[in-house]
Design a protein around this motif. Structure first.
Motif, mmCIF file in Angstrom:
data_model
loop_
_atom_site.group_PDB
_atom_site.id
_atom_site.type_symbol
_atom_site.label_atom_id
_atom_site.label_comp_id
_atom_site.label_asym_id
_atom_site.label_seq_id
_atom_site.Cartn_x
_atom_site.Cartn_y
_atom_site.Cartn_z
ATOM 1 N N TYR A 171 0.829 -1.208 0.000
ATOM 2 C CA TYR A 171 0.000 0.000 0.000
ATOM 3 C C TYR A 171 0.860 1.252 0.000
ATOM 4 O O TYR A 171 0.374 2.328 -0.316
ATOM 5 C CB TYR A 171 -0.909 0.042 1.224
ATOM 6 N N ILE A 172 2.135 1.126 0.399
ATOM 7 C CA ILE A 172 3.039 2.272 0.420
ATOM 8 C C ILE A 172 4.302 1.940 -0.361
ATOM 9 O O ILE A 172 4.619 0.772 -0.577
ATOM 10 C CB ILE A 172 3.395 2.719 1.865
ATOM 11 N N ASP A 173 5.013 3.003 -0.762
ATOM 12 C CA ASP A 173 6.240 2.852 -1.531
ATOM 13 C C ASP A 173 7.472 3.295 -0.759
ATOM 14 O O ASP A 173 8.596 2.926 -1.116
ATOM 15 C CB ASP A 173 6.135 3.673 -2.825
ATOM 16 N N PHE A 174 7.274 4.111 0.281
ATOM 17 C CA PHE A 174 8.370 4.631 1.100
ATOM 18 C C PHE A 174 7.970 4.566 2.567
ATOM 19 O O PHE A 174 6.856 4.934 2.924
ATOM 20 C CB PHE A 174 8.677 6.098 0.754
ATOM 21 N N VAL A 175 8.915 4.103 3.417
ATOM 22 C CA VAL A 175 8.724 4.097 4.868
ATOM 23 C C VAL A 175 9.484 5.277 5.435
ATOM 24 O O VAL A 175 10.675 5.444 5.170
ATOM 25 C CB VAL A 175 9.231 2.783 5.501
ATOM 26 N N ARG A 176 8.819 6.108 6.253
ATOM 27 C CA ARG A 176 9.381 7.367 6.739
ATOM 28 C C ARG A 176 9.810 7.320 8.207
ATOM 29 O O ARG A 176 10.000 8.350 8.830
ATOM 30 C CB ARG A 176 8.327 8.471 6.552
ATOM 31 N N THR A 177 9.979 6.159 8.786
ATOM 32 C CA THR A 177 10.333 6.042 10.193
ATOM 33 C C THR A 177 11.698 6.672 10.470
ATOM 34 O O THR A 177 12.589 6.612 9.637
ATOM 35 C CB THR A 177 10.372 4.549 10.589
ATOM 36 N N SER A 178 11.834 7.247 11.649
ATOM 37 C CA SER A 178 13.141 7.782 12.055
ATOM 38 C C SER A 178 13.776 6.858 13.082
ATOM 39 O O SER A 178 13.086 6.112 13.771
ATOM 40 C CB SER A 178 12.989 9.191 12.653
ATOM 41 N N ALA A 179 15.082 6.925 13.190
ATOM 42 C CA ALA A 179 15.807 6.079 14.140
ATOM 43 C C ALA A 179 15.382 6.362 15.580
ATOM 44 O O ALA A 179 15.302 5.442 16.391
ATOM 45 C CB ALA A 179 17.310 6.280 13.984
ATOM 46 N N THR A 180 15.088 7.610 15.896
ATOM 47 C CA THR A 180 14.696 7.943 17.263
ATOM 48 C C THR A 180 13.318 7.401 17.605
ATOM 49 O O THR A 180 13.067 7.039 18.751
ATOM 50 C CB THR A 180 14.716 9.462 17.495
ATOM 51 N N HIS A 181 12.418 7.327 16.654
ATOM 52 C CA HIS A 181 11.086 6.786 16.920
ATOM 53 C C HIS A 181 11.043 5.278 16.695
ATOM 54 O O HIS A 181 10.235 4.587 17.301
ATOM 55 C CB HIS A 181 10.031 7.452 16.030
ATOM 56 N N GLY A 182 11.895 4.789 15.801
ATOM 57 C CA GLY A 182 11.870 3.379 15.417
ATOM 58 C C GLY A 182 12.779 2.478 16.220
ATOM 59 O O GLY A 182 12.949 1.314 15.866
ATOM 60 N N GLY A 183 13.397 2.975 17.281
ATOM 61 C CA GLY A 183 14.172 2.130 18.172
ATOM 62 C C GLY A 183 15.666 2.083 17.926
ATOM 63 O O GLY A 183 16.381 1.307 18.551
ATOM 64 N N GLY A 184 16.177 2.885 16.991
ATOM 65 C CA GLY A 184 17.612 2.904 16.734
ATOM 66 C C GLY A 184 17.974 2.235 15.426
ATOM 67 O O GLY A 184 17.122 1.871 14.618
ATOM 68 N N THR A 237 19.485 -0.760 14.727
ATOM 69 C CA THR A 237 19.194 -2.184 14.532
ATOM 70 C C THR A 237 17.736 -2.427 14.132
ATOM 71 O O THR A 237 17.480 -3.118 13.140
ATOM 72 C CB THR A 237 19.583 -3.007 15.783
ATOM 73 N N PRO A 238 16.751 -1.870 14.849
ATOM 74 C CA PRO A 238 15.369 -2.056 14.395
ATOM 75 C C PRO A 238 15.106 -1.413 13.024
ATOM 76 O O PRO A 238 14.331 -1.952 12.224
ATOM 77 C CB PRO A 238 14.530 -1.373 15.474
ATOM 78 N N MET A 239 15.761 -0.311 12.739
ATOM 79 C CA MET A 239 15.606 0.313 11.426
ATOM 80 C C MET A 239 16.190 -0.591 10.336
ATOM 81 O O MET A 239 15.651 -0.683 9.239
ATOM 82 C CB MET A 239 16.281 1.676 11.397
ATOM 83 N N LYS A 240 17.294 -1.270 10.642
ATOM 84 C CA LYS A 240 17.890 -2.196 9.690
ATOM 85 C C LYS A 240 16.919 -3.339 9.399
ATOM 86 O O LYS A 240 16.744 -3.746 8.246
ATOM 87 C CB LYS A 240 19.214 -2.730 10.224
ATOM 88 N N LYS A 241 16.265 -3.858 10.438
ATOM 89 C CA LYS A 241 15.279 -4.920 10.249
ATOM 90 C C LYS A 241 14.117 -4.427 9.383
ATOM 91 O O LYS A 241 13.639 -5.146 8.495
ATOM 92 C CB LYS A 241 14.764 -5.420 11.601
ATOM 93 N N LEU A 242 13.678 -3.213 9.640
ATOM 94 C CA LEU A 242 12.592 -2.631 8.847
ATOM 95 C C LEU A 242 13.006 -2.475 7.388
ATOM 96 O O LEU A 242 12.253 -2.811 6.476
ATOM 97 C CB LEU A 242 12.179 -1.275 9.437
ATOM 98 N N ALA A 243 14.221 -1.999 7.161
ATOM 99 C CA ALA A 243 14.721 -1.819 5.793
ATOM 100 C C ALA A 243 14.836 -3.158 5.069
ATOM 101 O O ALA A 243 14.486 -3.265 3.890
ATOM 102 C CB ALA A 243 16.071 -1.105 5.812
ATOM 103 N N ASP A 244 15.323 -4.181 5.770
ATOM 104 C CA ASP A 244 15.411 -5.519 5.176
ATOM 105 C C ASP A 244 14.020 -6.027 4.783
ATOM 106 O O ASP A 244 13.830 -6.537 3.683
ATOM 107 C CB ASP A 244 16.051 -6.511 6.151
ATOM 108 N N PHE A 245 13.085 -5.893 5.691
ATOM 109 C CA PHE A 245 11.715 -6.344 5.423
ATOM 110 C C PHE A 245 11.104 -5.558 4.263
ATOM 111 O O PHE A 245 10.527 -6.142 3.340
ATOM 112 C CB PHE A 245 10.861 -6.203 6.686
#
Length: 190
Positions: free
Chosen positions: A104-117, A119-127
């Motif tokens: 439903y989306i083409d870009f994820v706009r999460t920030s490291a400060t809201h997304g847990g740093g 490592t969690p951002m890396k998991k999100l990017a991989d997914f």
């Protein structure tokens, strides 16, 4: 405080396509343009906006509707090919999971400060990369250069990197508090 004006969805839906038409006439298609709706529309209104903006080939339409009801993005997706971005308020991969899986989306706009740093951002990017969804980390003025540098590291690595937002990059106020070495040159940050 800036003056407040009454909101008119009709005026907005008439104005924004004309704004992008003029921007393309003046600047052409070699620059990428984005638009943040700030969740002011209903799903069908956002779909109409996305459809009317298609000729101007936006990089993305951001926060077209609230994210609490992901099916709203399904409605938008079914009516427009304008890329959609969302995620400034996401705190975990679970906030984005169904939106990414359903494409439903083409870009994820999460920030490291809201997304847990990082490592969690890396998991999100991989997914996200499994579904061809790109990362576009949020870079509002309330995020410090520390967050920005975390994004820079993530952006260099991410197979699904799209774009990095930075509203307050290198402002005198931030430079008084944080000492960091980054320069902006021709749209790239070094």
């Amino acid at each position: 405080m800036p003056p407040e004006h009454g909101w008119s969805t009709t005026k907005y839906l008439n104005f924004i396509p004309e704004l992008f038409k003029r921007a393309r006439e003046k600047f052409g298609y070699d620059i990428e343009l984005c638009h943040d709706v700030h969740s002011r529309l209903t799903p069908i209104e956002a779909a109409q906006l996305g459809k009317t903006l298609e000729p101007y080939r936006l990089k993305f339409l951001e926060d077209a509707v609230t994210y609490e009801n992901p099916k709203g993005y399904k409605t938008i997706r079914n009516h427009t090919t304008t890329p959609l971005a969302l995620g400034e308020k996401f705190n975990t991969i679970w906030d984005a999971k169904s939106l990414i899986e359903n494409q439903y989306i083409d870009f994820v706009r999460t920030s490291a400060t809201h997304g847990g740093g990082i490592t969690p951002m890396k998991k999100l990017a991989d997914f996200a990369s499994l579904y061809h969804v790109r990362m576009a980390p949020h870079g509002a003025p309330d995020l410090s250069p520390i967050c920005f540098m975390a994004h820079m590291h993530l952006d260099l690595w991410a197979p699904s990197f799209g774009v990095q937002e930075s509203i307050s990059f290198g402002t005198p106020e931030l430079n008084e508090v944080f000492n960091f070495n980054a320069t902006l040159k021709d749209g790239d940050i070094y």
